[in-house]
Design a protein around this motif. Structure first.
Motif, short mmCIF file in Angstrom:
data_model
loop_
_atom_site.label_atom_id
_atom_site.label_comp_id
_atom_site.label_asym_id
_atom_site.label_seq_id
_atom_site.Cartn_x
_atom_site.Cartn_y
_atom_site.Cartn_z
N VAL A 176 -19.88 26.83 -2.86
CA VAL A 176 -20.00 25.50 -2.36
C VAL A 176 -21.50 25.33 -1.75
CG1 VAL A 176 -19.49 23.99 -0.06
CG2 VAL A 176 -17.72 25.50 -1.08
N PRO A 177 -22.22 24.25 -2.07
CA PRO A 177 -23.80 24.06 -1.99
C PRO A 177 -23.98 23.94 -0.60
CG PRO A 177 -23.06 22.96 -4.15
CD PRO A 177 -21.95 23.48 -3.16
N ASP A 178 -25.01 24.47 -0.19
CA ASP A 178 -25.80 24.10 1.17
C ASP A 178 -25.48 22.71 1.64
OD1 ASP A 178 -25.71 26.89 1.81
OD2 ASP A 178 -28.04 27.00 1.33
N SER A 179 -25.86 21.88 0.68
CA SER A 179 -25.92 20.45 0.85
C SER A 179 -24.84 19.81 1.17
CB SER A 179 -26.78 19.69 -0.36
OG SER A 179 -25.85 20.11 -1.59
N VAL A 180 -23.71 20.23 0.59
CA VAL A 180 -22.39 19.92 0.83
C VAL A 180 -21.90 20.27 2.26
CG1 VAL A 180 -20.13 20.01 -0.04
CG2 VAL A 180 -21.89 19.73 -1.60
N LEU A 181 -22.15 21.61 2.60
CA LEU A 181 -21.74 22.07 4.04
C LEU A 181 -22.39 21.31 5.00
CD1 LEU A 181 -22.38 25.92 3.07
CD2 LEU A 181 -20.32 24.75 3.11
N PHE A 220 -15.29 18.07 -3.30
CA PHE A 220 -14.36 18.97 -3.56
C PHE A 220 -13.07 18.42 -4.70
CE2 PHE A 220 -15.72 20.12 0.81
CZ PHE A 220 -15.96 21.50 0.64
N SER A 221 -12.60 17.44 -4.56
CA SER A 221 -11.82 16.95 -5.66
C SER A 221 -12.56 17.15 -7.08
CB SER A 221 -11.31 15.55 -5.44
OG SER A 221 -12.24 14.70 -5.29
N ALA A 222 -13.90 16.78 -7.12
CA ALA A 222 -14.62 16.54 -8.36
C ALA A 222 -14.71 18.16 -8.88
CB ALA A 222 -15.92 15.80 -8.34
N ALA A 223 -14.86 19.02 -7.88
CA ALA A 223 -15.02 20.36 -8.53
C ALA A 223 -13.66 21.12 -8.66
CB ALA A 223 -15.81 21.17 -7.29
N GLN A 224 -12.63 20.27 -8.64
CA GLN A 224 -11.34 20.93 -8.77
C GLN A 224 -10.96 21.96 -7.70
OE1 GLN A 224 -9.48 19.59 -11.35
NE2 GLN A 224 -11.31 18.39 -11.79
N ASP A 239 -13.47 22.97 10.46
CA ASP A 239 -14.82 23.55 10.78
C ASP A 239 -15.08 24.61 9.55
OD1 ASP A 239 -17.01 24.92 11.98
OD2 ASP A 239 -15.93 25.75 13.54
N LEU A 240 -15.68 23.82 8.60
CA LEU A 240 -16.09 24.52 7.47
C LEU A 240 -17.02 25.57 7.53
CD1 LEU A 240 -15.61 24.51 4.48
CD2 LEU A 240 -17.37 22.72 4.23
N ALA A 241 -17.81 25.51 8.52
CA ALA A 241 -18.85 26.56 9.16
C ALA A 241 -17.96 28.01 9.11
CB ALA A 241 -19.56 26.44 10.15
N ARG A 242 -16.72 27.82 9.94
CA ARG A 242 -16.26 29.15 9.93
C ARG A 242 -15.73 29.87 8.67
NH1 ARG A 242 -13.12 28.86 14.96
NH2 ARG A 242 -11.95 30.64 14.18
N LEU A 243 -15.43 28.91 7.58
CA LEU A 243 -14.96 29.37 6.22
C LEU A 243 -16.12 29.97 5.28
CD1 LEU A 243 -12.41 29.68 4.70
CD2 LEU A 243 -12.94 27.51 3.59
N VAL A 244 -17.39 29.78 5.62
CA VAL A 244 -18.67 30.09 4.84
C VAL A 244 -18.78 31.50 4.60
CG1 VAL A 244 -21.09 29.80 4.77
CG2 VAL A 244 -19.86 27.62 5.05
#
Length: 338
Positions: free
Chosen positions: A107-112, A48-52, A94-99
């Motif tokens: 946000v790529p699936d691999s990151v999730l 996330f930091s790298a992607a600003q 819980d990042l899944a709630r935001l997807v």
């Protein structure tokens, strides 16, 4: 998803009492005071930091919200950036709630699938007012005072955020232009998240070659077909130069001091000699002429006594004058004209 449109002012804490009195000159629709705790998260490899982007969980009044802010656009102190929010049942991110709210591929699936870890926190008291401007626009004014914490390192927060709730961008710029400011104050392009990442050591600003930066900006401005593009290029260079100048410790190096002061000389001189890009804004023309004379005075004194610290202190004082905020506000307006 909504675009957050706000202006951010960095303040000296001594400015706050007078600023609070100034706010109450306007029609106050509502006001509140909260203590906000915010924890920022990232993956092991800091996607996330790298992607600003900034991923945070905020607790406000016992309610938890997960927010993802993408890079968006910052022009001077004007921040326009996409923001995605979802309520949580606890402080766990819980990042899944935001997807479901995110654009495909943001946000790529691999990151999730990667676990998240806490990077830093920003905890502050927020006093906020929903105001109605003279034009009828609604603007939320929030005074944040607190601290950014990353491990054992910490940095203070004292800033005023002005967010457009209803109305047009011009209404927000008019509102700031009407504010009677005093003391040390300036537009800031650095978000709390950016400051936190830097404090955590994840974003280290590289040394800047401001002479080369000016040459690149000059060429970009000269190639611009529209005034708006020209001003945007100049304003981006100026705000980055201001931020770097006020962040940097005074340098004992004479040449570096000359280059930094000279960068401001080049900028103001360009505005004075290419005045057509300022349209009919006579106050802005006069402001640049006065700034050019102040920079010339710093150059003369520095050439005579070689006192680098004195030169940079004089420069910093200029950049934090209330009139400088109004000047930058006028430039932001020009950068947004189509």
């Amino acid at each position: 998803m909504s675009d957050e449109v706000e202006l951010k002012l960095a303040l000296d804490s001594g400015v706050c009492p007078a600023l609070l009195r100034e706010i109450r000159r306007f029609k106050v629709l509502s006001e509140k005071s909260d203590y906000l705790t915010n924890c920022y998260y990232d993956t092991e490899y800091h996607y996330f930091s790298a992607a600003q982007m900034g991923l945070r969980v905020r607790c406000e009044g016992g309610r938890f919200t997960l927010t993802l802010k993408s890079g968006g656009k910052v022009t001077g102190g004007l921040h326009i950036r996409p923001e995605y929010n979802v309520s949580l049942d606890s402080e766990a991110p819980d990042l899944a709630r935001l997807v479901p709210l995110l654009p495909e591929g943001l946000v790529p699936d691999s990151v999730l699938q990667q676990p998240l870890q806490a990077i830093f926190s920003t905890d502050f008291e927020r006093r906020s007012w929903l105001l109605q401007s003279a034009s009828g626009a609604q603007i939320e004014v929030a005074l944040d005072q607190g601290v950014i914490q990353a491990g054992n390192a910490q940095e203070g927060i004292c800033e005023l955020e002005l967010e457009l709730k209803t109305g047009e961008l011009a209404d927000l710029l008019d509102f700031v232009a009407e504010l009677k400011l005093s003391g040390a104050v300036r537009f800031s392009s650095r978000s709390k998240a950016e400051r936190g990442y830097q404090l955590a050591g994840l974003k280290v600003p590289p040394p800047q070659d401001w002479a080369k930066g000016w040459l690149d900006t000059f060429n970009q401005a000269e190639r611009a077909e529209k005034t708006q593009q020209k001003i945007t290029a100049l304003l981006g260079y100026e705000q980055a130069l201001i931020e770097d100048t006020l962040q940097s410790a005074p340098t004992p190096d004479f040449t570096q001091t000359v280059e930094r002061v000279g960068a401001f000389f080049n900028l103001y001189h360009y505005y004075c000699t290419q005045g057509e890009c300022l349209g009919e804004n006579e106050a802005l023309r006069q402001s640049n002429e006065e700034l050019l004379e102040e920079i010339k005075a710093i150059i003369r004194t520095h050439s005579a006594n070689w006192d680098n610290q004195e030169a940079l202190q004089a420069l910093s004082a200029i950049l934090q004058q209330p009139d400088y905020v109004h000047r930058m506000c006028a430039l932001i307006r020009l950068s947004q004209n189509k």
